[in-house]
Write an enzyme that holds these catalytic residues in place. Structure first.
Site, PDB file in Angstrom:
ATOM      1  N   PRO A 189      12.646 -15.859  41.418  1.00  0.00           N
ATOM      2  CA  PRO A 189      12.106 -17.218  41.263  1.00  0.00           C
ATOM      3  C   PRO A 189      12.571 -17.899  39.979  1.00  0.00           C
ATOM      4  CG  PRO A 189      10.375 -15.556  40.988  1.00  0.00           C
ATOM      5  CD  PRO A 189      11.593 -14.839  41.466  1.00  0.00           C
ATOM      6  N   ASP A 202      25.568 -32.628  58.646  1.00  0.00           N
ATOM      7  CA  ASP A 202      24.189 -32.248  58.353  1.00  0.00           C
ATOM      8  C   ASP A 202      23.729 -32.852  57.023  1.00  0.00           C
ATOM      9  OD1 ASP A 202      23.595 -30.640  60.521  1.00  0.00           O
ATOM     10  OD2 ASP A 202      24.396 -28.824  59.578  1.00  0.00           O
ATOM     11  N   GLU A 218       6.422  -6.712  40.443  1.00  0.00           N
ATOM     12  CA  GLU A 218       6.554  -7.652  39.320  1.00  0.00           C
ATOM     13  C   GLU A 218       8.004  -8.095  39.129  1.00  0.00           C
ATOM     14  OE1 GLU A 218       4.473  -9.369  37.381  1.00  0.00           O
ATOM     15  OE2 GLU A 218       2.978  -8.604  38.777  1.00  0.00           O
ATOM     16  N   ARG A 229      26.165 -19.943  58.404  1.00  0.00           N
ATOM     17  CA  ARG A 229      26.409 -21.083  59.303  1.00  0.00           C
ATOM     18  C   ARG A 229      27.554 -21.970  58.811  1.00  0.00           C
ATOM     19  NH1 ARG A 229      24.134 -25.838  58.685  1.00  0.00           N
ATOM     20  NH2 ARG A 229      23.504 -26.147  60.846  1.00  0.00           N
TER      21      ARG A 229
HETATM   22  N1  SAM Z   1       6.767 -11.547  38.330  1.00  0.00           N
HETATM   23  C1  SAM Z   1       7.849 -12.365  38.818  1.00  0.00           C
HETATM   24  C2  SAM Z   1       7.819 -13.683  38.086  1.00  0.00           C
HETATM   25  O1  SAM Z   1       6.740 -14.157  37.758  1.00  0.00           O
HETATM   26  O2  SAM Z   1       8.888 -14.296  37.869  1.00  0.00           O
HETATM   27  C3  SAM Z   1       7.713 -12.593  40.313  1.00  0.00           C
HETATM   28  C4  SAM Z   1       7.973 -11.359  41.115  1.00  0.00           C
HETATM   29  S1  SAM Z   1       7.860 -11.621  42.858  1.00  0.00           S
HETATM   30  C5  SAM Z   1       6.192 -11.243  43.177  1.00  0.00           C
HETATM   31  C6  SAM Z   1       8.726 -10.253  43.540  1.00  0.00           C
HETATM   32  C7  SAM Z   1      10.130 -10.539  43.969  1.00  0.00           C
HETATM   33  O3  SAM Z   1      10.148 -11.514  44.987  1.00  0.00           O
HETATM   34  C8  SAM Z   1      11.060 -11.065  42.915  1.00  0.00           C
HETATM   35  O4  SAM Z   1      11.589 -10.033  42.123  1.00  0.00           O
HETATM   36  C9  SAM Z   1      12.146 -11.744  43.745  1.00  0.00           C
HETATM   37  O5  SAM Z   1      13.124 -10.836  44.192  1.00  0.00           O
HETATM   38  C10 SAM Z   1      11.372 -12.235  44.938  1.00  0.00           C
HETATM   39  N2  SAM Z   1      11.038 -13.674  44.867  1.00  0.00           N
HETATM   40  C11 SAM Z   1       9.804 -14.204  44.794  1.00  0.00           C
HETATM   41  N3  SAM Z   1       9.837 -15.520  44.795  1.00  0.00           N
HETATM   42  C12 SAM Z   1      11.134 -15.879  44.895  1.00  0.00           C
HETATM   43  C13 SAM Z   1      11.816 -17.128  44.951  1.00  0.00           C
HETATM   44  N4  SAM Z   1      11.175 -18.278  44.873  1.00  0.00           N
HETATM   45  N5  SAM Z   1      13.164 -17.115  45.070  1.00  0.00           N
HETATM   46  C14 SAM Z   1      13.837 -15.937  45.127  1.00  0.00           C
HETATM   47  N6  SAM Z   1      13.246 -14.733  45.073  1.00  0.00           N
HETATM   48  C15 SAM Z   1      11.915 -14.684  44.959  1.00  0.00           C
END
Ligand code: SAM
Length: 262
Positions: A103, A183, A130, A168
């Site tokens: 994220p 698109d 995490e 795609r």
């Molecule tokens: N503790 C992290 C933080 O606050 O930045 C979030 C961890 S999340 C619960 C677990 C995993 O989900 C991340 O390591 C990532 O691989 C994935 N993930 C969650 N949200 C995401 C997003 N918006 N984009 C890409 N990957 C995401």
């Protein structure tokens, strides 16, 4: 899928077969989505080779441990670096791009999908809990991608989103080769409305121009609708879209209250 190594993308009618390795603790999540529709057909046609790699297979300990408690305390678990490094080192070849779904990464957009569709080999790392040990982010990956400003439980859905958007775009993946350019975001604008049969439904008629058979008029109507819709919904896109002087004038007229011609 078990342990395997080395990049071995093949050539397909003038293009490289894109290889995507998805590294995850939950391979079952991918079973349906990778078999269906465009993704399934692109794989069957050899446009893309997608391997789902179980990270647990790369954990050396007897119990195949892939996560541990965070140093310094706090809740949640963290993915250990050793299995991720071992797995990526085995998969990685010349031209591989290692991408952590996260994220905190750069926000995924069509432009990035286009860029990734030119690659020979993508390795997508799905975090969990995490997240991953910081040394993975700092010393193993080439890129970090977020699919939006929200937190999911794991990187699997983001990896599928990225895979779908990239595949795609591969030549031959869609029935209509020109579709991606038409698109939304393809040419920097949102796409205009679509209609299908019946001509009238619930008292609402399809715009007359679409039934006219006049292709030049239809093309012009579609372009204007795309401009109108982009101006109404995503005016930020107009700042970088390539517009003719006539189209720029039209946008100015929209601002003055003009509506697109019916
Ligand atoms: N503790 C992290 C933080 O606050 O930045 C979030 C961890 S999340 C619960 C677990 C995993 O989900 C991340 O390591 C990532 O691989 C994935 N993930 C969650 N949200 C995401 C997003 N918006 N984009 C890409 N990957 C995401």
């Amino acid at each position: 899928m078990s342990r395997r190594g080395g990049s071995r993308s093949g050539r397909r009618r003038g293009y490289w077969t894109l290889r995507i390795d998805i590294v995850t603790l939950f391979p079952g999540i991918f079973v349906g989505p990778l078999q269906e529709s465009i993704l399934g057909r692109a794989r069957a046609k050899g446009l893309v080779e997608i391997n789902v790699v179980n990270l647990r297979d790369w954990a050396e300990s007897r119990h195949r441990v892939t996560d541990d408690y965070p140093f310094g305390g706090g809740g949640g678990m963290v993915l250990k670096p050793e299995p991720l490094f071992a797995c990526v080192e085995a998969l990685r070849g010349v031209g591989s791009r290692v991408i952590l779904l996260d994220p905190q990464g750069r926000r995924f957009r069509q432009e990035i999908a286009r860029e990734l569709s030119q690659a020979a080999h993508l390795i997508l790392l799905c975090g969990r809990y995490e997240g991953v040990d910081e040394r993975v982010r700092e010393h193993l990956v080439d890129d970090e991608i977020s699919i939006g400003d929200y937190v999911l439980t794991g990187g699997e859905l983001p990896a599928l989103v990225v895979t779908d958007a990239v595949v795609r775009l591969l030549p031959g993946a869609l029935g209509d080769q020109a579709a991606p350019a038409k698109d939304s975001f393809g040419a920097g604008l949102l796409e205009g409305p679509h209609y299908t049969r019946p001509e009238e439904f619930g008292g609402w008629r399809v715009p007359e121009v679409l039934l006219s058979g006049d292709h030049a008029r239809i093309a012009r109507w579609r372009r204007w609708q795309a401009l109108w819709r982009t101006w109404r919904r995503r005016p930020d896109l107009l700042e970088t879209a390539e517009l003719t002087p006539e189209e720029q004038k039209l946008i100015e007229e929209f601002k003055q209250g003009r509506k697109p011609d019916a």
